[in-house]
Design a protein around this motif. Structure first.
Motif, mmCIF file in Angstrom:
data_model
loop_
_atom_site.group_PDB
_atom_site.id
_atom_site.type_symbol
_atom_site.label_atom_id
_atom_site.label_comp_id
_atom_site.label_asym_id
_atom_site.label_seq_id
_atom_site.Cartn_x
_atom_site.Cartn_y
_atom_site.Cartn_z
ATOM 1 N N LYS A 161 0.840 -1.195 0.000
ATOM 2 C CA LYS A 161 0.000 0.000 0.000
ATOM 3 C C LYS A 161 0.880 1.252 0.000
ATOM 4 C CE LYS A 161 -4.067 -1.913 2.320
ATOM 5 N NZ LYS A 161 -4.998 -1.767 3.471
ATOM 6 N N PRO A 162 0.546 2.217 -0.854
ATOM 7 C CA PRO A 162 1.315 3.474 -0.836
ATOM 8 C C PRO A 162 0.997 4.262 0.435
ATOM 9 C CG PRO A 162 -0.541 3.640 -2.349
ATOM 10 C CD PRO A 162 -0.502 2.214 -1.892
ATOM 11 N N PHE A 163 1.974 5.017 0.879
ATOM 12 C CA PHE A 163 1.816 5.849 2.074
ATOM 13 C C PHE A 163 1.726 7.308 1.615
ATOM 14 C CE2 PHE A 163 3.434 8.207 5.783
ATOM 15 C CZ PHE A 163 2.692 7.617 6.801
ATOM 16 N N ASN A 164 0.595 7.947 1.884
ATOM 17 C CA ASN A 164 0.349 9.294 1.352
ATOM 18 C C ASN A 164 -0.107 10.229 2.472
ATOM 19 O OD1 ASN A 164 -0.341 11.592 -0.095
ATOM 20 N ND2 ASN A 164 -1.267 10.450 -1.779
ATOM 21 N N LEU A 165 0.742 11.184 2.817
ATOM 22 C CA LEU A 165 0.401 12.125 3.881
ATOM 23 C C LEU A 165 -0.705 13.099 3.484
ATOM 24 C CD1 LEU A 165 3.625 13.243 5.782
ATOM 25 C CD2 LEU A 165 1.913 11.545 6.384
ATOM 26 N N CYS A 166 -1.092 13.121 2.219
ATOM 27 C CA CYS A 166 -2.180 14.016 1.798
ATOM 28 C C CYS A 166 -3.466 13.702 2.551
ATOM 29 C CB CYS A 166 -2.412 13.901 0.295
ATOM 30 S SG CYS A 166 -1.050 14.544 -0.692
ATOM 31 N N LYS A 167 -3.717 12.424 2.781
ATOM 32 C CA LYS A 167 -4.921 12.038 3.525
ATOM 33 C C LYS A 167 -4.862 12.563 4.957
ATOM 34 C CE LYS A 167 -6.194 7.888 0.922
ATOM 35 N NZ LYS A 167 -7.496 8.409 0.492
ATOM 36 N N PHE A 168 -3.669 12.566 5.517
ATOM 37 C CA PHE A 168 -3.462 13.052 6.872
ATOM 38 C C PHE A 168 -3.598 14.574 6.940
ATOM 39 C CE2 PHE A 168 -0.468 14.632 10.113
ATOM 40 C CZ PHE A 168 -1.013 14.050 11.253
ATOM 41 N N LEU A 169 -3.069 15.260 5.943
ATOM 42 C CA LEU A 169 -3.126 16.723 5.929
ATOM 43 C C LEU A 169 -4.534 17.231 5.644
ATOM 44 C CD1 LEU A 169 0.197 17.475 4.017
ATOM 45 C CD2 LEU A 169 -0.266 17.830 6.452
ATOM 46 N N SER A 170 -5.340 16.432 4.942
ATOM 47 C CA SER A 170 -6.737 16.815 4.709
ATOM 48 C C SER A 170 -7.474 16.800 6.042
ATOM 49 C CB SER A 170 -7.398 15.837 3.730
ATOM 50 O OG SER A 170 -6.764 15.876 2.479
ATOM 51 N N GLY A 171 -8.006 17.925 6.410
ATOM 52 C CA GLY A 171 -8.679 18.039 7.702
ATOM 53 C C GLY A 171 -7.793 18.597 8.798
ATOM 54 N N SER A 172 -6.548 18.967 8.472
ATOM 55 C CA SER A 172 -5.630 19.481 9.498
ATOM 56 C C SER A 172 -5.779 20.987 9.711
ATOM 57 C CB SER A 172 -4.180 19.137 9.147
ATOM 58 O OG SER A 172 -3.792 19.737 7.930
ATOM 59 N N GLU A 173 -6.677 21.629 8.965
ATOM 60 C CA GLU A 173 -7.107 23.000 9.217
ATOM 61 C C GLU A 173 -5.969 24.021 9.167
ATOM 62 O OE1 GLU A 173 -9.564 23.167 12.726
ATOM 63 O OE2 GLU A 173 -10.822 21.519 12.047
ATOM 64 N N GLY A 174 -4.994 23.768 8.306
ATOM 65 C CA GLY A 174 -3.911 24.727 8.129
ATOM 66 C C GLY A 174 -2.996 24.858 9.326
ATOM 67 N N THR A 175 -2.981 23.851 10.196
ATOM 68 C CA THR A 175 -2.165 23.937 11.418
ATOM 69 C C THR A 175 -0.788 23.308 11.264
ATOM 70 O OG1 THR A 175 -3.054 21.840 12.249
ATOM 71 C CG2 THR A 175 -4.219 23.865 12.886
ATOM 72 N N LEU A 176 -0.527 22.609 10.158
ATOM 73 C CA LEU A 176 0.742 21.872 10.016
ATOM 74 C C LEU A 176 1.631 22.409 8.906
ATOM 75 C CD1 LEU A 176 -0.631 18.225 10.444
ATOM 76 C CD2 LEU A 176 0.318 19.755 12.198
ATOM 77 N N VAL A 177 1.051 22.787 7.782
ATOM 78 C CA VAL A 177 1.805 23.308 6.645
ATOM 79 C C VAL A 177 0.954 24.380 5.972
ATOM 80 C CG1 VAL A 177 3.000 21.111 6.220
ATOM 81 C CG2 VAL A 177 0.844 21.597 5.037
ATOM 82 N N PHE A 178 1.566 25.106 5.027
ATOM 83 C CA PHE A 178 0.789 26.070 4.231
ATOM 84 C C PHE A 178 0.724 25.540 2.804
ATOM 85 C CE2 PHE A 178 -0.909 29.669 2.256
ATOM 86 C CZ PHE A 178 -1.373 30.540 3.237
ATOM 87 N N ILE A 179 -0.459 25.179 2.367
ATOM 88 C CA ILE A 179 -0.653 24.542 1.060
ATOM 89 C C ILE A 179 -0.622 25.580 -0.053
ATOM 90 C CG2 ILE A 179 -2.298 23.252 -0.346
ATOM 91 C CD1 ILE A 179 -3.261 21.911 2.246
ATOM 92 N N THR A 180 0.146 25.286 -1.112
ATOM 93 C CA THR A 180 0.236 26.201 -2.250
ATOM 94 C C THR A 180 -0.230 25.578 -3.574
ATOM 95 O OG1 THR A 180 2.569 25.573 -2.482
ATOM 96 C CG2 THR A 180 2.081 27.599 -1.264
#
Length: 967
Positions: free
Chosen positions: A247-266
């Motif tokens: 199974k691929p490991f994708n942090l995008c699923k983790f960042l979805s719902g993180s409410e801008g508290t971990l990174v700034f998406i561009t």
């Protein structure tokens, strides 16, 4: 607060904009939640390098960044004391579409509906569909892991995010995407922040106590709407610790719902879906109780392949009765249901769809719970969807200080727990003597439950906390999700430790510290949050400001409560590509300052907190209301009916009472008297037509050089007033200040048309007061309103319909006069008699009083632009109907929004560019694309002027067209 000099230095380092004035800080102090926090500044980055600069500045000065786009968050994600970073203005480009792999790359400020409009020709769409889809952005949807009506069929935003380009807290750019086990191992051993992030997450997921708590305390797997802190459960599903996992490991699923508290998406890469089948039907099952409605859901969803399963309760449905637009959308509602369940089916084949529908009806009828099952097809389905989408915003329409408060409105449970959950929830409400609002994505087990509270009272603030706490405990007992799709934000993050346990919550804090050691990103959300009852929009048990107004705002219990109806839902941020025309100036500028929401926010702030005796006397209020064109679209389209036109009218009076009126104000206010005088000397028009003298007049009056000055015509009522030999009834024609002198040819056409059709026409000449209203001469406008009501209420005229040629003039009788005339009974009687001439003719055509044989059958192609006030206070169909009445006349309505002229607004030198900008969005392109043989129709004098100046086409009034068609 940071030293302004520091901001000045930052301002020169970014390509975008940076604002730290009081007005912009004020209008960004709230979102669609109950919170208010004044930020230090507002930034509009143009590119990712700007974001990097802002991050490094925030780190150096120990402040935070609050990511924002549409600002429609209900849980308070977009408020904070740092720098608001609004990506919606510039970072809104669709970068790449890959039709083969069905993917798209976008910047975070792209609006969801506009993305789908762009990719529709490829038969693709981005499926998550929120109620705010015409203004919410992809970045916000990722931040909140948004869902919407389609989630039961297509999943949620987390399921669609493939790659994320983001800036880390050290300013480095990274791309998160699917990694093979070998690629994940390579990431973990990197000696940088990205490597530390992967290492921390994998180590967290290797701890047995964390895994045990996730499995025991996270929402049940069948609940697909599940925003509970950080999505560690989504990472566990990828089996990152199992060496034999493919199974691929994708942090995008983790960042979805993180409410801008971990990174700034561009930048975001999304998986798209094929467009849904074209044929659809919606069954609207009506119930006598919410309990019966909820009890029916499980069987229906198990047996049928639904595309949507939505619920609205009586409170929401009753709110739609008071909204002009939504009243038209609720025609399918039968009786007085306590709840309606909207069930959508789709198919590529009409016969299959009918079979599906019949099977669904059999299931519903077998339950014997609903009393009516209305069927909606085609456009009627869209109307019902718009009604549902307006639901939460409509709650702001509730009169008084008690509102449906967002705190427990996002709970989701498994469908097998649905009915029991509702039953136990209602017991909590009964205990607190509360009546709740039920608004549900029923098929997903998610209920938007809102207690009715007055957060201006300390006792209700205490209930706010108490109810939220008890419901959190209830949700926890069902292993449900406290935050289904709206996120944790300020209002629910405090309860995360209760939901997930101390072990997992400590893991959350460690993850936040790893990603963001300086606490730069959206501080105070998800972890380390302030109490949910701090920083509320209103100070509890405050002394309510008393504000005296000339206009009557008793319908909203005063002007301040009229302003407070705005709940921040942001419907005014939709662009010209969406249906409706609110708000024209925002559509042209894309500046939050020019939204209805910003104007309401600023008015609320200053009317509440100003220390001045005249609380309107603030330059910030003048600035925020400056580009309001008084189109009145907000009166009809804003779910909360925030009538900025009325609020601006009162403001102008109060502000200019303190600061004086300009020469320009006086000329526009008293144009009727001036034109009356000029009409006696028709040679004076030479002065207005001569290039040099007209230029001088424009300079003196601060009128845009490119504007054409209207000329005044000599008007003699005896030239047009004749007696009809027919007896279709008598009407009273109002000859307003515009029609009488600048459009007198149209007056003649109106008389000829009415007389030619067999009506007996009486008339009165007068000034509606429209010019006075537009510049704040309210006392004079009030006197005129009283005078006009006296005139039309004379015994000889008291029962006659009052017909108007100019929409802005005659519709004042139905709008402003109700706030100006002291005798409300008489004002309402006059209102009931006041009609656009098109309304009157359309009605008589429909009932056969006017026959088609009255008009000749010459073929004509007609394109219609409708005045804003007609769109807001009447309807466009009446004009469409009368111009399609003669045989062989083909008239179509142009979807042109506002023309941008707005009376005197478009003449003002300082407003000219905005005026033309509004017209260039839709009106001018449609007219320029029309054949020269096509007749352009516009019933507003300002609209015709704008069309003439901007396209060199002459637009005609509808009565002139019909006059030409008379046999």
């Amino acid at each position: 607060m940071l030293n302004p000099d520091k901001f000045s230095g930052l301002e020169t380092q970014i390509e975008g904009d940076l604002l730290f004035d009081k007005l912009h800080r004020t209008i960004y102090a709230t979102d669609a939640s109950v919170y208010r926090e004044l930020p230090l500044a507002v930034a509009y980055p143009k590119k990712k390098e700007d974001v990097q600069t802002l991050i490094l500045f925030a780190k150096a000065h120990k402040t935070s960044l609050i990511p924002r786009s549409g600002g429609t968050s209900i849980a308070g994600q977009c408020v904070g004391k740092g720098i608001v970073v609004d990506v919606s203005r510039y970072m809104n480009n669709i970068l790449e579409v890959d039709t083969k792999n069905k993917t798209v790359c976008v910047e975070p400020g792209v609006i969801r509906d506009e993305l789908n409009r762009y990719i529709k020709p490829h038969n693709l769409f981005f499926s998550p569909n929120t109620s705010t889809s015409n203004r919410c952005t992809i970045g916000g949807m990722v931040g909140n892991n948004s869902s919407g009506t389609t989630s039961i069929k297509y999943g949620v935003t987390r399921d669609k995010v493939l790659e994320i380009e983001a800036i880390l807290s050290n300013g480095n750019t990274v791309v998160f995407k699917a990694l093979s086990p070998k690629e994940l191992e390579a990431k973990i051993i990197q000696k940088n922040l990205e490597g530390t992030i992967y290492k921390t997450l994998v180590e967290t997921l290797s701890k047995k106590n964390v895994i045990t708590e996730i499995e025991a305390r996270y929402p049940k797997p069948q609940i697909h709407r599940r925003n509970t802190g950080y999505a560690l459960d989504s990472l566990l599903e990828m089996e990152p610790l199992q060496k034999d996992s493919n199974k691929p490991f994708n942090l995008c699923k983790f960042l979805s719902g993180s409410e801008g508290t971990l990174v700034f998406i561009t930048k975001i890469k999304l998986q798209l879906d094929d467009l849904p089948p074209p044929h659809r039907v919606t069954v609207c099952a009506h119930f006598d109780s919410v309990a019966d409605c909820c009890a029916s859901v499980k069987m229906i969803t198990e047996r049928h392949d639904l595309y949507a399963c939505e619920m609205m309760d009586k409170v929401i449905l009753d709110c739609t009765k008071n909204n002009k637009v939504q009243t038209r959308n609720r025609s399918f509602v039968k009786g007085d249901p306590k709840a309606i369940l909207m069930l959508e089916l789709r198919s590529d084949d009409k016969n299959d769809l009918e079979n599906q529908k019949n099977d669904l009806l059999k299931t519903i009828e077998s339950q014997n719970l609903s009393y009516e099952n209305a069927l909606l097809y085609g456009g009627d389905v869209n109307k019902a969807e718009e009604l549902r989408k307006a639901g939460l915003g409509l709650l702001g329409n509730m009169k008084g200080d008690r509102k449906g408060v967002a705190c427990i409105e996002d709970t989701a449970v498994a469908l097998e727990d649905f009915s029991e959950y509702i039953s136990r929830f209602e017991k909590i409400m009964e205990k607190h003597q509360q009546k709740s609002v039920f608004f549900a994505h029923a098929g997903a087990g998610e209920l938007h439950l809102r207690p009715l509270l007055n957060l201006k009272k300390q006792e209700d603030v205490a209930l706010f906390r108490e109810i939220t706490t008890e419901v959190a405990e209830l949700v926890r007992s069902f292993n449900g999700s406290m935050s289904g799709e709206h996120g944790d934000g300020r209002v629910r993050s405090e309860f995360l430790e209760m939901m997930v346990g101390k072990t997992v919550y400590n893991a959350f804090k460690n993850i936040k510290k790893t990603f963001d050691p300086s606490n730069i990103f959206n501080s105070g959300k998800i972890v380390n949050v302030p109490p949910m009852d701090e920083d509320l929009r209103y100070q509890p048990d405050r002394r309510e400001p008393r504000i005296k107004t000339l206009m009557d705002f008793s319908d909203t219990l005063g002007i301040l409560r009229a302003v407070e109806q705005c709940n921040g839902s942001g419907d005014c941020r939709k662009t010209h590509l969406s249906q409706g025309m609110m708000c024209p100036s925002y559509q042209a500028t894309k500046n939050e300052k020019d939204t209805t929401r910003a104007r309401a926010n600023a008015l609320r702030e200053f009317l509440t907190h100003s220390p001045k005796y005249n609380k309107f006397d603030h330059k910030e209020l003048k600035d925020v209301l400056d580009l309001c064109v008084a189109c009145k679209a907000c009166k009809g389209e804003c779910p909360s009916n925030v009538d900025i036109t009325a609020l601006k009218t009162e403001f102008l009076y109060q502000y200019k009472k303190a600061n004086g009126y300009s020469l320009q104000d006086k000329v526009f206010a008293f144009n009727h008297s001036i034109n009356k005088m000029v009409a006696k000397f028709p040679k004076a028009n030479v002065f207005l037509k001569n290039k040099h003298t007209a230029s001088l007049a424009k300079r003196i009056l601060k009128i845009a050089p490119s504007r054409t000055l209207p000329t005044v015509k000599k008007f003699n009522i005896r030239d047009v007033c004749k007696t009809s030999s027919k007896t279709k009834g008598k009407v009273l024609l109002f000859l307003d200040e515009f029609s009488t002198y600048t459009d007198s040819d149209i007056v003649k056409d109106a008389f000829d048309l009415l007389l030619g059709l067999g009506y007996d026409v009486d008339y009165f000449m007068g000034d509606s007061g429209r010019g006075m209203l537009s510049v704040g001469y309210l006392k004079h406008a009030k006197q005129l309103a009283e005078k006009n009501c006296d005139i039309v209420s004379q015994e000889k005229w008291k029962d006659l319909p009052i017909l108007g040629i100019e929409p802005s003039a005659i519709l004042s009788f139905r709008d402003e006069y109700l706030r100006l005339v002291q005798d409300k009974k008489r004002a309402n009687q006059v209102k009931e008699r006041a009609f656009l001439i098109e309304e009157f003719l359309s009605k008589d055509m429909a009932r056969g009083v006017i026959e088609k044989e009255a008009f000749h059958s010459e073929k004509k192609d007609i394109k219609i632009h409708i005045h804003c006030h007609q769109k807001s206070l009447s309807n466009q169909k009446v004009t469409f109907d009368i111009l399609n009445f003669p045989k062989n006349y083909s008239a179509t309505l142009m979807n042109t929004g506002c023309c941008g002229m707005a009376g005197g607004f478009g003449y003002h030198k300082e407003h000219y560019q905005t005026s033309i900008g509004i017209a260039n969005l839709s009106l001018f392109p449609k007219i320029k694309n029309a054949s020269l043989d096509t007749i352009i129709v516009a019933n507003g004098t300002s609209c015709r002027q704008q069309i003439c100046d901007g396209t060199e086409r002459t637009a005609l009034h509808p009565v002139s067209i019909l006059r030409q068609a008379l046999v």
